[in-house]
Design a protein around this motif. Structure first.
Motif, mmCIF file in Angstrom:
data_model
loop_
_atom_site.group_PDB
_atom_site.id
_atom_site.type_symbol
_atom_site.label_atom_id
_atom_site.label_comp_id
_atom_site.label_asym_id
_atom_site.label_seq_id
_atom_site.Cartn_x
_atom_site.Cartn_y
_atom_site.Cartn_z
ATOM 1 N N UNK A 43 0.932 -1.163 0.168
ATOM 2 C CA UNK A 43 0.342 -0.187 -0.157
ATOM 3 C C UNK A 43 0.855 1.250 0.497
ATOM 4 N N UNK A 44 0.695 2.401 -0.627
ATOM 5 C CA UNK A 44 1.246 3.807 -0.817
ATOM 6 C C UNK A 44 -0.426 4.827 -0.506
ATOM 7 N N UNK A 45 0.599 5.360 -0.068
ATOM 8 C CA UNK A 45 0.400 6.935 0.871
ATOM 9 C C UNK A 45 0.581 8.290 -0.529
ATOM 10 N N UNK A 46 0.182 8.257 -1.497
ATOM 11 C CA UNK A 46 1.387 9.675 -1.713
ATOM 12 C C UNK A 46 0.234 10.527 -2.816
ATOM 13 N N UNK A 47 0.519 11.279 -3.069
ATOM 14 C CA UNK A 47 -0.412 12.461 -3.884
ATOM 15 C C UNK A 47 0.080 12.701 -5.498
ATOM 16 N N UNK A 48 -0.617 12.882 -6.127
ATOM 17 C CA UNK A 48 0.031 13.142 -7.261
ATOM 18 C C UNK A 48 -0.215 14.007 -8.351
ATOM 19 N N UNK A 49 0.791 14.434 -7.948
ATOM 20 C CA UNK A 49 1.164 15.606 -9.035
ATOM 21 C C UNK A 49 1.987 15.525 -10.370
ATOM 22 N N UNK A 50 1.338 15.928 -10.999
ATOM 23 C CA UNK A 50 1.942 15.499 -12.813
ATOM 24 C C UNK A 50 2.355 16.901 -13.516
ATOM 25 N N UNK A 51 3.102 16.800 -14.575
ATOM 26 C CA UNK A 51 2.815 17.628 -15.109
ATOM 27 C C UNK A 51 3.362 16.930 -16.472
#
Length: 481
Positions: free
Chosen positions: A283-291
């Protein structure tokens, strides 16, 4: 609320068994929990007291969880919201994030993930082995750093809109897609979102998707176990594990090959990754911001980018304007860059631009945007050798100027009358003649731009790649970028 008072949470679900399960899980974590079965019952509780977090099922007997989120927004309330949606309902998840939810969970809810998402929303660390979670007093009372936001110099309307969006989206888990030309500061926007979010004390991991060989993408993103392949002599974490609890910034997301896009989609949807050589997912708890600098809608239409991944990543879009569209910010940006250059060199006071140099800069189109301005000022400060940067120190390509209505400092002198040129004899070898003409033009442009291939190519309408190809074909010596 005092530091000793546990956060108050409201759980809304019309299924008694699930509601009890959520309540017991949260009570063990040390939270003060109340519950409701319907939209109206929940709204009555919200009107009678304040909560730190609302956890609501999407479908309720008299409405949806989104109805509660919208009422909170209309009332100007500060409660964060987590929405629980049906399994595989990607549209509902995206709709919840767009409606202002901090995050979403899918049924059947994984309780470990449930605890982690709730803790993240409250700025806490989830309890482990039955221990109560640590009080989030430090997280609540320590202001996050604002270095990235402060580096966004200028007061133009376009930049103020970007700042406003950054402030609004920072508090949620909604994926953000930052769109803009190369050099506009997309990573700076991503860092500002992270620094203003409840995750600011956790890692910010920036990844250039276009710089990783395709054969290494899966190992770099998800990690690997010892013996997974030749050369894997030890376990290694991937980008997702390194960003645990924080923000994962995927720069140039449009450069990912389709096969990797599919694996990334699963990781985003399931919030879990499986390292190469591992049997179970983590399980991973990350927030994704892409560009990206590409038009991903067009890439989807052309079949080069998965539509489902695009919808997942493009929940909120922030468009960073090119520098030529906010030239009123140029003085502030230049002053900030010069101050940073002086600080790095230990020089005080920082150098300044002369009025003529600033006016000259304001007529330039800046194809490389703010990054090009920073490089240009670094070079100009070195060449100036003093506290004032003049026009001659800038070395600007004269052929690329912004079509922005700015007037020249001085009207150009009229060209002198010249006699009609004599007839030029035809060349014996046309290809060699054209190569010589092209060589002379490229060498003149390179000399004018102090052998900066990027600027020389831009002045001729060529990309850096095209410039390199022509220089290699014609045997022209390489310079610095």
């Amino acid at each position: 609320m005092s530091a000793a008072t546990p956060p108050r949470l409201l759980v809304v679900d019309d299924e008694p068994d699930l509601r009890t399960l959520y309540e017991l899980t949260l009570l063990r974590e040390g939270y003060d929990v109340e519950s409701a079965e319907t939209v109206e019952e929940a709204w009555a509780a919200l009107q009678s007291r304040r909560f730190q977090l609302l956890i609501t099922d999407m479908r309720l007997p008299d409405g949806t969880g989104l109805d509660l989120l919208r009422r909170l927004e209309d009332a100007g309330r500060g409660e964060k919201g987590i929405v629980i949606t049906a399994y595989g309902s990607a549209e509902n998840a995206v709709e919840a994030l767009k409606a202002g939810a901090y995050d979403y969970l899918t049924k059947p809810v994984d309780l470990r993930q449930f605890r982690a998402v709730v803790a993240s929303a409250l700025g806490r660390t989830p309890a482990t082995d039955g221990a109560r979670a640590a009080r989030p007093a430090d997280a609540r009372h320590t202001l996050p750093p604002r270095r990235a936001l402060e580096r966004m110099a200028g007061e133009s309307a376009a930049l103020q809109q970007v700042r406003s969006l950054v402030g609004k989206v920072a508090r949620s888990m909604a994926p953000v897609l930052v769109h803009g030309e190369s050099g506009t500061g997309k990573e700076l926007v991503a860092r500002a979102i992270h620094e203003l979010s409840p995750r600011h004390a956790m890692p910010f991991v920036a990844v250039n998707c276009g710089a990783i060989p395709e054969s290494l993408l899966e190992a770099e993103f998800f990690g690997y176990r010892r013996g997974a392949f030749t050369g894997a002599v030890e376990d290694r974490e991937g980008f997702f594990q390194a960003a645990q609890g924080g923000t994962l910034f995927l720069d140039e997301i449009g450069d990912l090959p389709l096969a990797m896009q599919s694996k990334l989609l699963r990781a985003v949807q399931e919030r879990a990754v499986r390292p190469l050589g591992a049997v179970a997912e983590q399980s991973v708890n990350v927030r994704i911001v892409s560009a990206t600098h590409k038009d991903l809608s067009a890439e989807v239409h052309a079949g080069r980018f998965r539509q489902d991944l695009f919808y997942r990543l493009n929940v909120i879009e922030i468009v960073v304007p090119p520098l030529r569209e906010r030239l009123e910010d140029l003085p502030a940006i230049a002053a900030a860059v010069l101050e940073r250059i002086a600080g790095d060199a230990g020089v005080s006071p920082p150098p300044v631009l002369s009025a003529q140099a600033l006016a000259h800069l304001s007529r330039y189109a800046f194809p490389g945007n703010v990054r090009e301005l920073e490089n240009l000022l670094h070079r100009a400060v070195t060449l100036a050798g003093g506290s004032v940067v003049e026009c001659r120190d800038l070395g600007l390509p004269e052929a690329v100027f912004a079509d922005s209505g700015h007037q020249e400092l001085e009207p150009p002198a009229p060209a002198p009358l010249r006699p009609a040129p004599a007839e030029v004899p035809l060349p014996d070898d046309l290809a060699a003649y054209l190569d010589q003409v092209e060589r002379e033009i490229l060498e003149r442009s390179l000399e004018r731009h102090r052998y900066n291939r990027t600027a020389a190519g831009a002045s001729l309408g060529l990309s850096l790649r095209q410039m390199r190809y022509r220089m290699a074909r014609l045997g022209i010596g390489s310079g610095d970028d």
